[in-house]
Motif scaffolding. Structure first.
Motif, PDB file in Angstrom:
ATOM      1  N   LEU A   1       0.678  -1.232  -0.047  1.00 52.25           N
ATOM      2  CA  LEU A   1      -0.074  -0.059   0.139  1.00 52.25           C
ATOM      3  C   LEU A   1       0.688   1.329   0.153  1.00 52.25           C
ATOM      4  O   LEU A   1       0.574   2.160  -0.695  1.00 52.25           O
ATOM      5  CB  LEU A   1      -1.027   0.235   0.952  1.00 52.25           C
ATOM      6  CG  LEU A   1      -1.938   1.225   1.531  1.00 52.25           C
ATOM      7  CD1 LEU A   1      -2.700   1.320   0.239  1.00 52.25           C
ATOM      8  CD2 LEU A   1      -2.861   1.180   2.663  1.00 52.25           C
ATOM      9  N   GLN A   2       2.014   1.132   0.884  1.00 51.70           N
ATOM     10  CA  GLN A   2       2.803   2.467   0.838  1.00 51.70           C
ATOM     11  C   GLN A   2       3.576   2.749  -0.599  1.00 51.70           C
ATOM     12  O   GLN A   2       3.606   3.820  -1.103  1.00 51.70           O
ATOM     13  CB  GLN A   2       3.961   2.260   1.890  1.00 51.70           C
ATOM     14  CG  GLN A   2       3.524   2.449   3.221  1.00 51.70           C
ATOM     15  CD  GLN A   2       4.415   2.154   4.350  1.00 51.70           C
ATOM     16  OE1 GLN A   2       5.509   1.395   4.000  1.00 51.70           O
ATOM     17  NE2 GLN A   2       3.880   2.172   5.751  1.00 51.70           N
ATOM     18  N   VAL A   3       3.962   1.547  -1.116  1.00 53.39           N
ATOM     19  CA  VAL A   3       4.457   1.536  -2.458  1.00 53.39           C
ATOM     20  C   VAL A   3       3.456   2.232  -3.579  1.00 53.39           C
ATOM     21  O   VAL A   3       3.818   3.295  -4.272  1.00 53.39           O
ATOM     22  CB  VAL A   3       5.066   0.380  -3.095  1.00 53.39           C
ATOM     23  CG1 VAL A   3       5.557   0.247  -4.465  1.00 53.39           C
ATOM     24  CG2 VAL A   3       6.245  -0.165  -2.128  1.00 53.39           C
ATOM     25  N   LEU A   4       2.188   1.677  -3.591  1.00 53.75           N
ATOM     26  CA  LEU A   4       1.091   2.094  -4.109  1.00 53.75           C
ATOM     27  C   LEU A   4       0.976   3.782  -4.136  1.00 53.75           C
ATOM     28  O   LEU A   4       0.846   4.345  -5.244  1.00 53.75           O
ATOM     29  CB  LEU A   4      -0.214   1.530  -3.999  1.00 53.75           C
ATOM     30  CG  LEU A   4      -1.263   1.789  -4.853  1.00 53.75           C
ATOM     31  CD1 LEU A   4      -0.902   1.622  -6.454  1.00 53.75           C
ATOM     32  CD2 LEU A   4      -2.508   1.000  -4.336  1.00 53.75           C
TER      33      LEU A   4
ATOM     34  N   ILE B   1       1.482   6.649  -6.829  1.00 55.54           N
ATOM     35  CA  ILE B   1       0.337   7.668  -7.049  1.00 55.54           C
ATOM     36  C   ILE B   1       0.747   9.041  -6.808  1.00 55.54           C
ATOM     37  O   ILE B   1       0.433   9.693  -7.770  1.00 55.54           O
ATOM     38  CB  ILE B   1      -0.816   7.383  -6.289  1.00 55.54           C
ATOM     39  CG1 ILE B   1      -1.480   6.107  -6.809  1.00 55.54           C
ATOM     40  CG2 ILE B   1      -1.792   8.378  -6.451  1.00 55.54           C
ATOM     41  CD1 ILE B   1      -2.924   5.592  -5.577  1.00 55.54           C
ATOM     42  N   GLY B   2       1.469   9.421  -5.658  1.00 55.95           N
ATOM     43  CA  GLY B   2       2.131  10.598  -5.428  1.00 55.95           C
ATOM     44  C   GLY B   2       3.194  10.989  -6.640  1.00 55.95           C
ATOM     45  O   GLY B   2       2.951  12.385  -6.947  1.00 55.95           O
ATOM     46  N   VAL B   3       3.888  10.292  -6.916  1.00 54.30           N
ATOM     47  CA  VAL B   3       4.917  10.503  -8.107  1.00 54.30           C
ATOM     48  C   VAL B   3       3.939  10.896  -9.213  1.00 54.30           C
ATOM     49  O   VAL B   3       4.463  11.667 -10.268  1.00 54.30           O
ATOM     50  CB  VAL B   3       5.978   9.402  -8.165  1.00 54.30           C
ATOM     51  CG1 VAL B   3       6.657   9.716  -9.537  1.00 54.30           C
ATOM     52  CG2 VAL B   3       6.812   9.243  -7.268  1.00 54.30           C
ATOM     53  N   MET B   4       2.864  10.175  -9.724  1.00 54.06           N
ATOM     54  CA  MET B   4       2.235  10.401 -10.720  1.00 54.06           C
ATOM     55  C   MET B   4       1.323  11.642 -10.906  1.00 54.06           C
ATOM     56  O   MET B   4       1.399  12.331 -11.678  1.00 54.06           O
ATOM     57  CB  MET B   4       1.226   9.288 -11.173  1.00 54.06           C
ATOM     58  CG  MET B   4       1.972   7.834 -11.463  1.00 54.06           C
ATOM     59  SD  MET B   4       0.763   6.619 -12.254  1.00 54.06           S
ATOM     60  CE  MET B   4      -0.086   6.406 -10.615  1.00 54.06           C
ATOM     61  N   LEU B   5       1.144  12.133  -9.608  1.00 54.01           N
ATOM     62  CA  LEU B   5       0.209  13.339  -9.413  1.00 54.01           C
ATOM     63  C   LEU B   5       1.281  14.666  -9.561  1.00 54.01           C
ATOM     64  O   LEU B   5       0.819  15.529 -10.226  1.00 54.01           O
ATOM     65  CB  LEU B   5      -0.334  13.363  -8.109  1.00 54.01           C
ATOM     66  CG  LEU B   5      -1.651  12.479  -8.103  1.00 54.01           C
ATOM     67  CD1 LEU B   5      -2.174  12.554  -6.521  1.00 54.01           C
ATOM     68  CD2 LEU B   5      -2.794  12.857  -8.895  1.00 54.01           C
ATOM     69  N   LEU B   6       2.540  14.340  -9.165  1.00 57.08           N
ATOM     70  CA  LEU B   6       3.529  15.390  -9.194  1.00 57.08           C
ATOM     71  C   LEU B   6       3.713  15.302 -10.774  1.00 57.08           C
ATOM     72  O   LEU B   6       3.960  16.753 -11.259  1.00 57.08           O
ATOM     73  CB  LEU B   6       4.861  15.101  -8.252  1.00 57.08           C
ATOM     74  CG  LEU B   6       4.522  15.251  -6.833  1.00 57.08           C
ATOM     75  CD1 LEU B   6       5.802  14.727  -6.101  1.00 57.08           C
ATOM     76  CD2 LEU B   6       4.295  16.757  -6.547  1.00 57.08           C
TER      77      LEU B   6
END
Length: 364
Positions: free
Chosen positions: A16-19, A23-28
């Motif tokens: 879950l943390q990796v996911l 997601i955070g990297v994709m949003l950035l």
């Protein structure tokens, strides 16, 4: 072999943390790609704050309802713009066109002056690349190759079309937000947990007040600097004084960097008449900027937002690297917004420092 229940929980938590990290990297990355779009939306918000601020002020002074006050503001701004265009457009348009057409000649004259100073060879070579090849024997500028001309025309068309689209979006967004701001605020509040809605409203109110004060300060500074520059250039008998003064006033919207850029065309015009004239023009610009820095800005900052010059320059450099010219234009209001968020959410919220005051220095 089945995993131990504790191991499965650890693996699920790690997955879950990796996911979430992905997601955070994709949003950035998405925000990075959409930076220009976000800046256009921010400009629309600035316009909405400007219009709603004027409408609110007029409503409180006259007793008109907000809708009628906003209508009066829009009609007044449109009428003022039409009157200014009818009175000044022919003169300013002619002067701007002449200034634009003479700019390559002025740059070539500057390059010729630099030939007498070998230590300026690096700067002269860069200006040579801007002005293109040397003029032909007939005195005209050599024509560009057909392919290069078509590429330049296509690039200019693309930039112009993009600018017009951005302008339409800013106007439409600003108008719709100004017409019914409470509608959009209520929708935004529904996305915030109930326990945090009061604080969120306080933060949004502080952001709106700060940005309105910054806009008011910049508009006043633009009017003062543009008027003083026009008067100074007229007294120095510099050509195109009205167009250059208007150009300086508009660029004053971009703190620090704008006034520096606005001084280049008049100094070049003065240099065309001789080094002494260029020095007089430069001295006049420095005097006007000194008046703005030590008189106009401190007076405005007594009642309006105060933004340290170092913070403004750092924000302009960072936004210029991240988002180009558009980032430089909105760097100052963005910096003012970030400072409000840091003060209210971190200093007051996380640290519990209600005053935001700096701690006393340690005793020697």
């Amino acid at each position: 072999m089945p995993f131990h229940p504790l191991t499965r929980r650890v693996l699920r938590r790690s997955a879950l943390q990796v996911l979430m990290l992905c997601i955070g990297v994709m949003l950035l990355a998405l925000l990075w790609q959409a930076a220009s779009v976000l800046l256009v939306l921010f400009c629309g918000v600035l316009l909405a704050l400007f219009l709603s601020g004027l409408a609110g002020w007029l409503s409180s002074r006259t007793g008109l309802g907000y809708g009628w006050a906003l209508t009066a503001v829009l009609v007044g701004l449109a009428g003022s713009a039409v009157a200014a265009l009818l009175a000044l457009a022919p003169s300013v348009s002619e002067q701007m066109g002449e200034l634009w057409s003479r700019m390559p000649q002025l740059l070539r004259g500057l390059v010729a002056q630099m030939e007498h100073y070998p230590w300026l060879n690096g700067v002269r070579q860069r200006l040579d690349s801007l002005t293109g090849a040397a003029p032909a024997a007939s005195g005209g500028t050599p024509a560009l190759p057909t392919g290069q001309a078509l590429s330049t025309a296509a690039s200019m068309f693309s930039v112009t079309l993009g600018g017009l689209v951005n302008l339409v979006v800013i106007l439409a967004l600003g108008l719709y937000l100004a017409v019914s701001p409470t509608l959009y605020l209520r929708g935004l509040m529904h996305l915030v947990p109930p326990a945090h809605r009061t604080r969120t409203q306080e933060v949004l109110a502080a952001l709106g007040s700060t940005l309105r004060q910054w806009l008011a300060a910049q508009l006043m500074a633009m009017a003062v600097i543009g008027s003083l520059t026009t008067l100074g250039l007229w007294l120095l008998d510099v050509e195109l004084a009205l167009a250059l003064g208007l150009f300086t006033g508009v660029l004053t919207f971009v703190p620090t960097i704008g006034p520096v850029i606005s001084a280049i065309p008049p100094v070049l015009l003065g240099l065309a008449e001789g080094p002494d004239k260029a020095l007089y023009v430069l001295a006049m610009y420095l005097g006007v900027q000194a008046i703005e820095e030590y008189l106009v800005t401190p007076m405005l900052q007594k009642r309006m937002v105060s933004l340290a010059p170092a913070v403004t320059i750092a924000a302009q450099f960072l936004m210029g690297v991240l988002a180009g010219p558009m980032g430089i234009v909105v760097a100052a209001p963005l910096a003012a917004s970030v400072l409000v968020l840091v003060r209210m959410l971190y200093v007051e919220g996380a640290l519990g420092d209600a005053t935001g005051a700096s701690p006393p220095p340690p005793a020697p």
